[in-house]
Design an enzyme around this catalytic site. Structure first.
Site, PDB file in Angstrom:
ATOM      1  N   CYS A  99      -5.028  -7.051  16.867  1.00  0.00           N
ATOM      2  CA  CYS A  99      -3.654  -8.112  16.971  1.00  0.00           C
ATOM      3  C   CYS A  99      -3.432  -8.220  18.577  1.00  0.00           C
ATOM      4  CB  CYS A  99      -2.665  -7.363  16.324  1.00  0.00           C
ATOM      5  SG  CYS A  99      -1.987  -5.692  17.110  1.00  0.00           S
ATOM      6  N   CYS A 145      -0.187  -4.055  13.704  1.00  0.00           N
ATOM      7  CA  CYS A 145      -0.910  -4.232  12.375  1.00  0.00           C
ATOM      8  C   CYS A 145      -1.594  -3.020  12.109  1.00  0.00           C
ATOM      9  CB  CYS A 145      -1.908  -5.326  12.901  1.00  0.00           C
ATOM     10  SG  CYS A 145      -3.334  -4.564  13.787  1.00  0.00           S
ATOM     11  N   ARG A 151      -1.316   4.240 -15.414  1.00  0.00           N
ATOM     12  CA  ARG A 151      -0.417   3.646 -14.517  1.00  0.00           C
ATOM     13  C   ARG A 151      -0.514   2.038 -14.264  1.00  0.00           C
ATOM     14  NH1 ARG A 151      -5.254   5.496 -13.214  1.00  0.00           N
ATOM     15  NH2 ARG A 151      -6.441   4.648 -11.464  1.00  0.00           N
ATOM     16  N   CYS A 193      -7.929   7.973  -5.982  1.00  0.00           N
ATOM     17  CA  CYS A 193      -7.441   8.294  -7.162  1.00  0.00           C
ATOM     18  C   CYS A 193      -8.370   8.906  -8.230  1.00  0.00           C
ATOM     19  CB  CYS A 193      -6.819   7.137  -7.488  1.00  0.00           C
ATOM     20  SG  CYS A 193      -5.420   6.408  -6.591  1.00  0.00           S
ATOM     21  N   GLU A 223     -12.028   0.087   3.845  1.00  0.00           N
ATOM     22  CA  GLU A 223     -12.650  -1.000   4.531  1.00  0.00           C
ATOM     23  C   GLU A 223     -12.277  -2.427   4.348  1.00  0.00           C
ATOM     24  OE1 GLU A 223     -16.796  -0.439   4.039  1.00  0.00           O
ATOM     25  OE2 GLU A 223     -17.115  -2.686   3.858  1.00  0.00           O
ATOM     26  N   ASN A 263      -9.517   0.736  -1.018  1.00  0.00           N
ATOM     27  CA  ASN A 263     -10.324   1.413   0.125  1.00  0.00           C
ATOM     28  C   ASN A 263     -10.136   0.789   1.208  1.00  0.00           C
ATOM     29  OD1 ASN A 263     -12.676  -0.864   1.007  1.00  0.00           O
ATOM     30  ND2 ASN A 263     -12.124  -0.933  -1.397  1.00  0.00           N
ATOM     31  N   CYS A 315      -4.371  -2.812  21.028  1.00  0.00           N
ATOM     32  CA  CYS A 315      -5.189  -2.859  19.667  1.00  0.00           C
ATOM     33  C   CYS A 315      -6.212  -4.174  19.727  1.00  0.00           C
ATOM     34  CB  CYS A 315      -4.057  -3.397  18.452  1.00  0.00           C
ATOM     35  SG  CYS A 315      -4.794  -3.408  16.858  1.00  0.00           S
ATOM     36  N   ASP A 370      -9.967  -9.160  -8.328  1.00  0.00           N
ATOM     37  CA  ASP A 370     -10.586  -7.797  -8.454  1.00  0.00           C
ATOM     38  C   ASP A 370     -11.783  -7.909  -9.161  1.00  0.00           C
ATOM     39  OD1 ASP A 370      -8.892  -5.112  -8.776  1.00  0.00           O
ATOM     40  OD2 ASP A 370     -10.399  -5.341 -10.332  1.00  0.00           O
TER      41      ASP A 370
HETATM   42 ZN   LIG Z   1      -2.853  -4.054  15.958  1.00  0.00          ZN
END
Ligand SMILES: [Zn+2]
Length: 354
Positions: free
Chosen positions: A254, A174, A69, A191, A131, A129, A251, A58
């Protein structure tokens, strides 16, 4: 029963768990990506359940608005100015001294995520996020590591277990199968701008952990293949079947194995602007122009905002530090008040959303 397993007695009684499952769990590694509300609940439960090795990553410090929370933290962590990953490690080590816990205080990006996830048996999503979630999805698919997606904002949350294809095991869809491309910056609520209900995040995180425990004890056939969607304020709980999605969708991740986020073709780039105590964030893909007025409405009350047809400028205060966020219609942002790309990314994820 051997003494070292006594503390796990109640879960070893469960069908499918037993001593064999417990021993597998004790030899496994879980990586918790992000240690906010989702990550702290996930790390807490995995540590108590007796995962062998826990890696917690983190970039942020504990703040007073987290305590509503984020169950691993308290007021003393704020007084001690502790990063979340380290505060979590200290607390968890007191809960279960037998777990090997590594705390990494860093921004998760394309350059470091593979080394952070090396040796992982599962990845737990505690991210704030999209990204970085797409980056985690790339790593999961590329290396065949199960990835427990989770997200919560407002009173709603979603969880989904992504099992990449390995050996004979069939794959689930995925994250890119499910949601397509990551939402453009400024469109996803966060949030920090719309709020979040504590019990929603804890419920989602516990669903992620339940799937992780099934995987780590060798009960793959028990893993949920549905997308769980809950709203605890409006009393809805849905499990959507998505198991045929991979037949319908070509996709890029994947199916074609193009790892656009990991290989730097997608996502954003943060560059410190020399001598200006500022960082510029720019997205690599061309996106729809941002609705600056909508972002300004969400930020109303959080800082002093000025909006014109070209840009939105907001003055924000975080932990006694003043920042100025300038956001342009193409999604480019300049964050003044820091030369550290990690701090700038954190502010962007919290207030703009990406
Ligand atoms: Zn996929």
């Amino acid at each position: 029963m051997k003494q070292d397993l006594a503390r796990y007695h109640r879960q070893m009684l469960l069908p499918g768990f037993g001593e064999t499952g417990q021993r597998r769990l004790l030899k496994s590694t879980a990586v918790v990506l992000g240690c906010g509300a989702l990550g702290s609940v996930a790390a807490d439960m995995l540590c108590r359940a007796g995962v062998g090795r826990l890696v917690i990553i983190d970039r942020d410090f504990v703040e007073i608005t987290n305590l509503q929370r984020q169950v691993l933290f308290d007021e003393q962590d704020i007084a001690d100015a502790l990063p979340k990953a380290e505060a979590a490690r200290r607390k968890l080590q007191r809960i279960n001294s037998g777990v090997e816990i590594t705390a990494i205080v860093d921004d998760i990006n394309a350059g470091n995520i593979e080394s952070f996830c090396a040796g992982a048996d599962v990845l737990l999503d505690g991210l704030d996020n999209f990204e970085t979630r797409y980056l985690a999805n790339d790593v999961a698919v590329k290396h065949g590591i199960p990835y427990l997606y989770g997200g919560a904002v407002g009173t709603e949350g979603m969880a989904f277990a992504i099992l990449p294809r390995t050996g004979k095991r069939p794959a689930t869809p995925c994250l890119r199968c499910l949601f397509g491309e990551a939402p453009p910056p400024g469109q996803a609520a966060t949030c920090d701008t719309v709020g979040v209900l504590g019990p929603v995040v804890a419920t989602i995180a516990n669903c992620q952990v339940a799937e992780a425990l099934k995987i780590l004890t060798g009960n793959l056939d028990q893993v949920s293949t549905g997308l769980l969607s809950i709203d605890l304020w409006n009393n809805s709980l849905l499990r959507l079947a998505v198991d045929r999605l991979d037949d319908l969708h070509d996709c890029p991740c994947c199916q074609q194995r193009q790892f656009d986020y990991l290989e730097g073709r997608a996502g954003s780039q943060a560059i410190a602007l020399c001598g200006r105590d500022a960082v510029q964030l720019r997205h690599r893909q061309q996106a729809e122009p941002l609705d600056l007025a909508a972002v300004a409405r969400r930020l109303d009350g959080l800082g002093t905002a000025r909006l014109n047809e070209f840009m939105l400028r907001v003055k924000l205060s975080e932990q006694g530090q003043d920042y100025e966020l300038s956001l342009f219609r193409v999604g480019r942002a300049i964050i003044k008040g820091t030369a550290d790309p990690t701090v700038a990314r954190s502010i962007y994820a919290k207030y703009v959303g990406n």
